[in-house]
Design a protein around this motif. Structure first.
Motif, mmCIF file in Angstrom:
data_model
loop_
_atom_site.group_PDB
_atom_site.id
_atom_site.type_symbol
_atom_site.label_atom_id
_atom_site.label_comp_id
_atom_site.label_asym_id
_atom_site.label_seq_id
_atom_site.Cartn_x
_atom_site.Cartn_y
_atom_site.Cartn_z
ATOM 1 N N LEU A 100 59.802 33.694 102.691
ATOM 2 C CA LEU A 100 59.318 35.101 102.284
ATOM 3 C C LEU A 100 58.906 34.974 100.921
ATOM 4 O O LEU A 100 57.434 35.587 100.738
ATOM 5 C CB LEU A 100 60.315 35.999 102.738
ATOM 6 C CG LEU A 100 59.799 37.706 102.685
ATOM 7 C CD1 LEU A 100 59.030 37.789 103.878
ATOM 8 C CD2 LEU A 100 61.138 38.596 102.504
ATOM 9 N N ASP A 101 59.419 34.789 99.948
ATOM 10 C CA ASP A 101 59.187 34.714 98.539
ATOM 11 C C ASP A 101 57.994 33.831 98.308
ATOM 12 O O ASP A 101 56.831 34.220 97.818
ATOM 13 C CB ASP A 101 60.404 34.254 97.719
ATOM 14 C CG ASP A 101 59.750 34.309 96.265
ATOM 15 O OD1 ASP A 101 59.571 35.597 95.808
ATOM 16 O OD2 ASP A 101 59.932 33.285 95.555
ATOM 17 N N ARG A 102 57.851 32.557 98.719
ATOM 18 C CA ARG A 102 56.901 31.665 98.623
ATOM 19 C C ARG A 102 55.575 32.311 99.180
ATOM 20 O O ARG A 102 54.501 32.063 98.818
ATOM 21 C CB ARG A 102 57.225 30.250 99.009
ATOM 22 C CG ARG A 102 58.393 29.824 97.920
ATOM 23 C CD ARG A 102 58.810 28.205 98.400
ATOM 24 N NE ARG A 102 59.598 27.650 97.767
ATOM 25 C CZ ARG A 102 60.069 26.436 97.703
ATOM 26 N NH1 ARG A 102 59.740 25.574 98.705
ATOM 27 N NH2 ARG A 102 60.912 26.214 96.865
ATOM 28 N N THR A 103 55.600 32.813 100.254
ATOM 29 C CA THR A 103 54.461 33.360 100.920
ATOM 30 C C THR A 103 53.637 34.432 100.189
ATOM 31 O O THR A 103 52.606 34.717 100.030
ATOM 32 C CB THR A 103 54.693 33.997 102.581
ATOM 33 O OG1 THR A 103 55.381 32.939 103.166
ATOM 34 C CG2 THR A 103 53.638 34.334 103.124
ATOM 35 N N SER A 104 54.770 35.230 99.660
ATOM 36 C CA SER A 104 54.282 36.337 98.698
ATOM 37 C C SER A 104 53.358 35.692 97.536
ATOM 38 O O SER A 104 52.498 36.235 97.269
ATOM 39 C CB SER A 104 55.688 37.127 98.186
ATOM 40 O OG SER A 104 55.065 38.113 97.235
ATOM 41 N N VAL A 105 54.177 34.562 96.994
ATOM 42 C CA VAL A 105 53.276 34.001 95.814
ATOM 43 C C VAL A 105 52.168 33.272 96.126
ATOM 44 O O VAL A 105 51.290 33.439 95.550
ATOM 45 C CB VAL A 105 54.351 32.808 95.300
ATOM 46 C CG1 VAL A 105 53.612 31.825 94.207
ATOM 47 C CG2 VAL A 105 55.578 33.301 94.628
ATOM 48 N N ALA A 106 52.086 32.753 97.365
ATOM 49 C CA ALA A 106 51.001 32.092 97.889
ATOM 50 C C ALA A 106 49.742 33.297 98.134
ATOM 51 O O ALA A 106 48.690 33.008 97.629
ATOM 52 C CB ALA A 106 51.255 31.538 99.263
ATOM 53 N N LYS B 13 46.075 35.923 107.484
ATOM 54 C CA LYS B 13 47.165 34.926 108.138
ATOM 55 C C LYS B 13 48.473 34.898 107.039
ATOM 56 O O LYS B 13 49.719 34.704 107.677
ATOM 57 C CB LYS B 13 46.500 33.538 108.049
ATOM 58 C CG LYS B 13 45.499 33.406 109.227
ATOM 59 C CD LYS B 13 46.124 33.471 110.720
ATOM 60 C CE LYS B 13 44.769 33.339 111.664
ATOM 61 N NZ LYS B 13 45.296 33.527 113.066
ATOM 62 N N LEU B 14 48.272 34.980 105.942
ATOM 63 C CA LEU B 14 49.490 34.693 105.058
ATOM 64 C C LEU B 14 50.226 36.216 105.184
ATOM 65 O O LEU B 14 51.574 36.305 104.898
ATOM 66 C CB LEU B 14 49.232 34.655 103.524
ATOM 67 C CG LEU B 14 48.600 33.189 103.201
ATOM 68 C CD1 LEU B 14 48.045 32.964 102.025
ATOM 69 C CD2 LEU B 14 49.806 32.286 103.467
ATOM 70 N N ALA B 15 49.706 37.181 105.084
ATOM 71 C CA ALA B 15 50.187 38.416 105.384
ATOM 72 C C ALA B 15 51.012 38.654 106.694
ATOM 73 O O ALA B 15 52.077 39.107 106.684
ATOM 74 C CB ALA B 15 49.050 39.699 105.293
ATOM 75 N N ALA B 16 50.298 38.105 107.786
ATOM 76 C CA ALA B 16 51.066 37.958 109.068
ATOM 77 C C ALA B 16 52.247 37.173 109.025
ATOM 78 O O ALA B 16 53.329 37.534 109.531
ATOM 79 C CB ALA B 16 50.182 37.626 110.233
ATOM 80 N N LEU B 17 52.130 36.037 108.221
ATOM 81 C CA LEU B 17 53.319 35.190 107.998
ATOM 82 C C LEU B 17 54.534 35.806 107.382
ATOM 83 O O LEU B 17 55.657 35.937 107.689
ATOM 84 C CB LEU B 17 53.032 33.788 107.322
ATOM 85 C CG LEU B 17 54.105 32.981 107.097
ATOM 86 C CD1 LEU B 17 54.776 32.402 108.398
ATOM 87 C CD2 LEU B 17 53.532 31.727 106.016
ATOM 88 N N HIS C 56 66.914 29.912 103.124
ATOM 89 C CA HIS C 56 65.863 29.385 103.500
ATOM 90 C C HIS C 56 64.762 30.392 103.933
ATOM 91 O O HIS C 56 63.489 30.325 103.850
ATOM 92 C CB HIS C 56 65.883 28.446 104.499
ATOM 93 C CG HIS C 56 66.510 27.048 103.952
ATOM 94 N ND1 HIS C 56 67.635 26.543 104.619
ATOM 95 C CD2 HIS C 56 66.078 26.299 103.183
ATOM 96 C CE1 HIS C 56 68.103 25.511 103.887
ATOM 97 N NE2 HIS C 56 67.177 25.278 103.029
ATOM 98 N N TYR C 57 65.215 31.572 104.820
ATOM 99 C CA TYR C 57 64.166 32.602 105.058
ATOM 100 C C TYR C 57 63.768 33.352 104.063
ATOM 101 O O TYR C 57 62.452 33.717 103.965
ATOM 102 C CB TYR C 57 64.992 33.643 106.452
ATOM 103 C CG TYR C 57 65.223 32.517 107.373
ATOM 104 C CD1 TYR C 57 64.422 32.898 108.508
ATOM 105 C CD2 TYR C 57 66.460 31.813 107.652
ATOM 106 C CE1 TYR C 57 64.636 32.030 109.722
ATOM 107 C CE2 TYR C 57 66.712 31.327 108.862
ATOM 108 C CZ TYR C 57 65.957 31.450 109.961
ATOM 109 O OH TYR C 57 66.004 30.700 111.105
ATOM 110 N N PHE C 58 64.546 33.770 103.240
ATOM 111 C CA PHE C 58 64.016 34.383 102.019
ATOM 112 C C PHE C 58 63.287 33.690 101.047
ATOM 113 O O PHE C 58 62.476 34.212 100.415
ATOM 114 C CB PHE C 58 65.396 35.271 101.274
ATOM 115 C CG PHE C 58 64.892 36.203 100.237
ATOM 116 C CD1 PHE C 58 64.822 37.561 100.751
ATOM 117 C CD2 PHE C 58 64.589 35.925 99.026
ATOM 118 C CE1 PHE C 58 64.044 38.468 99.679
ATOM 119 C CE2 PHE C 58 64.242 36.657 97.920
ATOM 120 C CZ PHE C 58 63.970 38.058 98.448
#
Length: 82
Positions: A30-36, A66-70, A25-27
């Motif tokens: 991470l992946d979905r944040t990168s996509v966003a 904010k997305l980069a910080a997440l 779930h953590y990875f």
């Protein structure tokens, strides 16, 4: 075909908790944040409206930050890399 199999598991219901976490779930986050982040840049980054309105550009940049910080915060969890 055996009609006795109703498709239900004999596993205890607590094992089926939809909110239980595993390292994947953590990875995934991470992946979905990168996509966003990528989608935000592609979908909004080149908008001429942003270049004409500094207050909107500032909000766009804040959203990117904010997305980069997440992304970086999730990457700090050891579980992300298991």
């Amino acid at each position: 075909m055996d009609d006795s199999d109703d498709g239900h598991s004999d596993a205890p219901t607590e094992d089926l908790d939809p909110f239980a976490l595993n390292p994947g779930h953590y990875f995934e986050l991470l992946d979905r944040t990168s996509v966003a982040e990528s989608y935000l840049a592609i979908a909004l980054g080149g908008s001429p409206v942003l270049s004409r309105h500094p207050e909107l550009q500032a909000l766009y940049e804040e959203a990117c930050e904010k997305l980069a910080a997440l992304y970086h915060a999730v990457a700090q969890f050891e579980e992300t890399w298991k």
